[in-house]
Design a protein around this motif. Sequence first.
Motif, PDB file in Angstrom:
ATOM      1  N   ALA A 196       0.796  -0.994   0.010  1.00  0.00           N
ATOM      2  CA  ALA A 196       0.098  -0.077   0.058  1.00  0.00           C
ATOM      3  C   ALA A 196       1.003   1.346  -0.231  1.00  0.00           C
ATOM      4  CB  ALA A 196      -0.980  -0.246   1.480  1.00  0.00           C
ATOM      5  N   VAL A 197       1.861   1.168   0.789  1.00  0.00           N
ATOM      6  CA  VAL A 197       2.809   2.305   0.809  1.00  0.00           C
ATOM      7  C   VAL A 197       3.428   2.364  -0.601  1.00  0.00           C
ATOM      8  CG1 VAL A 197       4.844   3.067   1.572  1.00  0.00           C
ATOM      9  CG2 VAL A 197       3.460   2.032   3.293  1.00  0.00           C
ATOM     10  N   ASP A 198       4.009   1.327  -1.197  1.00  0.00           N
ATOM     11  CA  ASP A 198       4.674   1.512  -2.524  1.00  0.00           C
ATOM     12  C   ASP A 198       3.487   1.974  -3.550  1.00  0.00           C
ATOM     13  OD1 ASP A 198       7.004   0.419  -1.518  1.00  0.00           O
ATOM     14  OD2 ASP A 198       6.838  -1.605  -2.695  1.00  0.00           O
ATOM     15  N   TYR A 199       2.534   1.738  -3.372  1.00  0.00           N
ATOM     16  CA  TYR A 199       1.320   2.211  -4.283  1.00  0.00           C
ATOM     17  C   TYR A 199       0.861   3.519  -3.957  1.00  0.00           C
ATOM     18  CZ  TYR A 199       0.543  -2.019  -6.803  1.00  0.00           C
ATOM     19  OH  TYR A 199       0.641  -3.302  -7.593  1.00  0.00           O
ATOM     20  N   GLY A 200       1.441   4.244  -2.749  1.00  0.00           N
ATOM     21  CA  GLY A 200       1.300   5.731  -2.796  1.00  0.00           C
ATOM     22  C   GLY A 200      -0.002   6.047  -1.745  1.00  0.00           C
ATOM     23  N   PHE A 201      -0.397   5.088  -1.225  1.00  0.00           N
ATOM     24  CA  PHE A 201      -1.575   5.190   0.019  1.00  0.00           C
ATOM     25  C   PHE A 201      -0.796   5.455   1.369  1.00  0.00           C
ATOM     26  CE2 PHE A 201      -3.387   2.389  -3.151  1.00  0.00           C
ATOM     27  CZ  PHE A 201      -4.310   2.978  -3.669  1.00  0.00           C
ATOM     28  N   ARG A 202      -1.400   6.592   1.971  1.00  0.00           N
ATOM     29  CA  ARG A 202      -1.237   6.905   3.479  1.00  0.00           C
ATOM     30  C   ARG A 202      -1.678   5.474   3.880  1.00  0.00           C
ATOM     31  NH1 ARG A 202      -2.477  12.420   2.913  1.00  0.00           N
ATOM     32  NH2 ARG A 202      -4.544  11.917   3.303  1.00  0.00           N
ATOM     33  N   THR A 203      -0.916   4.941   4.923  1.00  0.00           N
ATOM     34  CA  THR A 203      -1.126   3.277   5.403  1.00  0.00           C
ATOM     35  C   THR A 203      -1.085   3.284   6.712  1.00  0.00           C
ATOM     36  OG1 THR A 203      -0.093   2.803   3.347  1.00  0.00           O
ATOM     37  CG2 THR A 203      -0.528   1.067   5.056  1.00  0.00           C
ATOM     38  N   TRP A 204      -2.255   2.795   7.125  1.00  0.00           N
ATOM     39  CA  TRP A 204      -2.463   2.695   8.874  1.00  0.00           C
ATOM     40  C   TRP A 204      -2.633   1.238   9.278  1.00  0.00           C
ATOM     41  CZ3 TRP A 204      -2.557   7.552  11.007  1.00  0.00           C
ATOM     42  CH2 TRP A 204      -2.620   8.570  10.437  1.00  0.00           C
ATOM     43  N   VAL A 205      -2.298   0.803  10.220  1.00  0.00           N
ATOM     44  CA  VAL A 205      -2.533  -0.355  10.765  1.00  0.00           C
ATOM     45  C   VAL A 205      -3.150  -0.470  12.153  1.00  0.00           C
ATOM     46  CG1 VAL A 205      -1.712  -2.826  11.661  1.00  0.00           C
ATOM     47  CG2 VAL A 205      -0.843  -1.786   9.490  1.00  0.00           C
ATOM     48  N   VAL A 206      -4.454  -1.122  12.236  1.00  0.00           N
ATOM     49  CA  VAL A 206      -5.127  -0.804  13.648  1.00  0.00           C
ATOM     50  C   VAL A 206      -4.738  -2.111  14.437  1.00  0.00           C
ATOM     51  CG1 VAL A 206      -7.583  -0.560  14.370  1.00  0.00           C
ATOM     52  CG2 VAL A 206      -7.002   0.017  11.942  1.00  0.00           C
ATOM     53  N   THR A 207      -3.873  -1.750  15.427  1.00  0.00           N
ATOM     54  CA  THR A 207      -3.070  -2.924  15.933  1.00  0.00           C
ATOM     55  C   THR A 207      -4.123  -3.740  16.880  1.00  0.00           C
ATOM     56  OG1 THR A 207      -2.482  -1.368  17.641  1.00  0.00           O
ATOM     57  CG2 THR A 207      -0.995  -1.775  16.066  1.00  0.00           C
ATOM     58  N   ASP A 208      -5.304  -3.253  17.354  1.00  0.00           N
ATOM     59  CA  ASP A 208      -6.179  -4.187  18.269  1.00  0.00           C
ATOM     60  C   ASP A 208      -7.204  -4.894  17.228  1.00  0.00           C
ATOM     61  OD1 ASP A 208      -7.648  -1.944  17.630  1.00  0.00           O
ATOM     62  OD2 ASP A 208      -8.206  -1.487  19.895  1.00  0.00           O
ATOM     63  N   ALA A 209      -7.155  -4.829  16.080  1.00  0.00           N
ATOM     64  CA  ALA A 209      -7.731  -5.445  15.193  1.00  0.00           C
ATOM     65  C   ALA A 209      -7.027  -6.291  14.020  1.00  0.00           C
ATOM     66  CB  ALA A 209      -8.749  -4.396  14.324  1.00  0.00           C
ATOM     67  N   VAL A 210      -5.646  -6.441  14.688  1.00  0.00           N
ATOM     68  CA  VAL A 210      -4.782  -7.412  13.850  1.00  0.00           C
ATOM     69  C   VAL A 210      -4.264  -8.415  14.935  1.00  0.00           C
ATOM     70  CG1 VAL A 210      -2.424  -7.331  12.804  1.00  0.00           C
ATOM     71  CG2 VAL A 210      -4.259  -5.847  12.190  1.00  0.00           C
ATOM     72  N   LYS A 211      -3.881  -9.740  14.680  1.00  0.00           N
ATOM     73  CA  LYS A 211      -3.136 -10.570  15.298  1.00  0.00           C
ATOM     74  C   LYS A 211      -1.882 -11.350  14.576  1.00  0.00           C
ATOM     75  CE  LYS A 211      -5.166 -10.483  19.260  1.00  0.00           C
ATOM     76  NZ  LYS A 211      -4.676 -10.093  20.460  1.00  0.00           N
ATOM     77  N   SER A 212      -1.120 -11.829  15.037  1.00  0.00           N
ATOM     78  CA  SER A 212      -0.152 -12.178  14.204  1.00  0.00           C
ATOM     79  C   SER A 212       0.168 -13.753  14.560  1.00  0.00           C
ATOM     80  CB  SER A 212       1.222 -11.439  14.452  1.00  0.00           C
ATOM     81  OG  SER A 212       1.227 -10.061  14.020  1.00  0.00           O
ATOM     82  N   ILE A 213       1.097 -14.449  13.777  1.00  0.00           N
ATOM     83  CA  ILE A 213       1.404 -15.784  13.806  1.00  0.00           C
ATOM     84  C   ILE A 213       2.416 -16.032  15.054  1.00  0.00           C
ATOM     85  CG2 ILE A 213       2.433 -17.946  12.957  1.00  0.00           C
ATOM     86  CD1 ILE A 213       0.984 -16.975  10.098  1.00  0.00           C
ATOM     87  N   ALA A 214       3.441 -15.132  14.721  1.00  0.00           N
ATOM     88  CA  ALA A 214       4.581 -15.080  15.770  1.00  0.00           C
ATOM     89  C   ALA A 214       4.510 -13.621  16.313  1.00  0.00           C
ATOM     90  CB  ALA A 214       5.979 -15.128  15.181  1.00  0.00           C
ATOM     91  N   SER A 215       5.509 -13.130  16.727  1.00  0.00           N
ATOM     92  CA  SER A 215       5.584 -11.977  17.847  1.00  0.00           C
ATOM     93  C   SER A 215       5.378 -10.650  16.617  1.00  0.00           C
ATOM     94  CB  SER A 215       6.722 -11.667  18.367  1.00  0.00           C
ATOM     95  OG  SER A 215       7.156 -10.439  18.608  1.00  0.00           O
ATOM     96  N   ASP A 216       4.676  -9.706  16.890  1.00  0.00           N
ATOM     97  CA  ASP A 216       4.469  -8.553  16.246  1.00  0.00           C
ATOM     98  C   ASP A 216       5.870  -7.663  16.003  1.00  0.00           C
ATOM     99  OD1 ASP A 216       1.832  -9.154  15.735  1.00  0.00           O
ATOM    100  OD2 ASP A 216       1.246  -7.784  17.570  1.00  0.00           O
ATOM    101  N   ASP A 217       6.657  -7.645  17.078  1.00  0.00           N
ATOM    102  CA  ASP A 217       7.631  -6.502  17.424  1.00  0.00           C
ATOM    103  C   ASP A 217       8.405  -6.420  16.169  1.00  0.00           C
ATOM    104  OD1 ASP A 217       6.509  -6.816  19.580  1.00  0.00           O
ATOM    105  OD2 ASP A 217       8.178  -7.407  20.883  1.00  0.00           O
ATOM    106  N   ALA A 218       9.083  -7.525  15.720  1.00  0.00           N
ATOM    107  CA  ALA A 218       9.963  -7.256  14.408  1.00  0.00           C
ATOM    108  C   ALA A 218       9.359  -6.712  13.319  1.00  0.00           C
ATOM    109  CB  ALA A 218      10.581  -8.519  14.208  1.00  0.00           C
ATOM    110  N   HIS A 219       8.005  -7.241  12.955  1.00  0.00           N
ATOM    111  CA  HIS A 219       7.255  -6.876  11.797  1.00  0.00           C
ATOM    112  C   HIS A 219       6.865  -5.581  12.064  1.00  0.00           C
ATOM    113  CE1 HIS A 219       7.761 -11.109  10.414  1.00  0.00           C
ATOM    114  NE2 HIS A 219       7.460 -11.261  11.502  1.00  0.00           N
ATOM    115  N   PHE A 220       6.344  -5.173  13.016  1.00  0.00           N
ATOM    116  CA  PHE A 220       5.635  -3.841  13.254  1.00  0.00           C
ATOM    117  C   PHE A 220       6.935  -2.743  12.969  1.00  0.00           C
ATOM    118  CE2 PHE A 220       1.382  -4.081  15.617  1.00  0.00           C
ATOM    119  CZ  PHE A 220       0.997  -5.366  14.676  1.00  0.00           C
ATOM    120  N   THR A 221       8.005  -3.161  13.451  1.00  0.00           N
ATOM    121  CA  THR A 221       9.249  -2.245  13.437  1.00  0.00           C
ATOM    122  C   THR A 221       9.509  -2.159  12.005  1.00  0.00           C
ATOM    123  OG1 THR A 221      10.039  -3.009  15.378  1.00  0.00           O
ATOM    124  CG2 THR A 221      11.656  -1.740  14.211  1.00  0.00           C
TER     125      THR A 221
END
Length: 240
Positions: A196-221
Amino acid sequence: HCILDVGTAVGQLALEMAEQNGKDVKFGFVPALIVIDMQNDFVTGSLAVPGGETIVDNINSLIDLPFKVRVATRDYHPDKHVSFADTHKQDVFSKKIIYHPEDTEKKHGIDQVLWPVHCVADTPGADFVPGLNTSRFDIVILKGIYPDIESYSGFRDVWGRRETDLPGFLREKGITDVYFVGLAGDFCVKFTALDAVDYGFRTWVVTDAVKSIASDDAHFTEMESKGIKFLNTEDVQVAL
Ligand code: VGL
Ligand code: ZN
């Protein structure tokens, strides 16, 4: 509706993002909600993401906000998909080098993570999870539909060769901002948000409406370093 209020924290962040992007400043505020892969196999099935069922309520409340459009993606694989360990008779969660099926010279190999069989087309595992309000989706994007091609992103395959209908749809609707929710935070949400960033959109992730398979930390960074911003459901309710 949907005028960006720069007096709010979220509005300030949007301004910052616009400034960071420089050449790609988008004026106005036309938000889209993008619900990634809220399907049975990722919630209660073969590739269940821990806590997946706990985000359904937040997603439903976001769906009712005044987004210009609401988009859903579905992982939707043929039954011998290249991403399934069974297809290669190996253990799950190992990696294999794959080459693009159209290449004659094998020089563009990439790592393919091998998963348990999941989200096979026309099976209950590929259906939207019960309780999700699917009635307001303006478009549903299927991905991973070709046997030899993996696709984590809702925009295009992992090779970046073939786009889905998503980029054109968002452009046609004049979308400036995309808000991501769903599964999994460290795979399909992350790769779709990075695109989405590459396509030029302002991009937001709603953290309390997302879950990850492993830890979020590295991916969110990683997402943060590409200019993606994080907020929670309540922030979006204020922003919209
Ligand atoms: C996904 C692994 C394999 C996802 C899809 O939706 O995050 N993860 N296929
Ligand atoms: Zn998949």
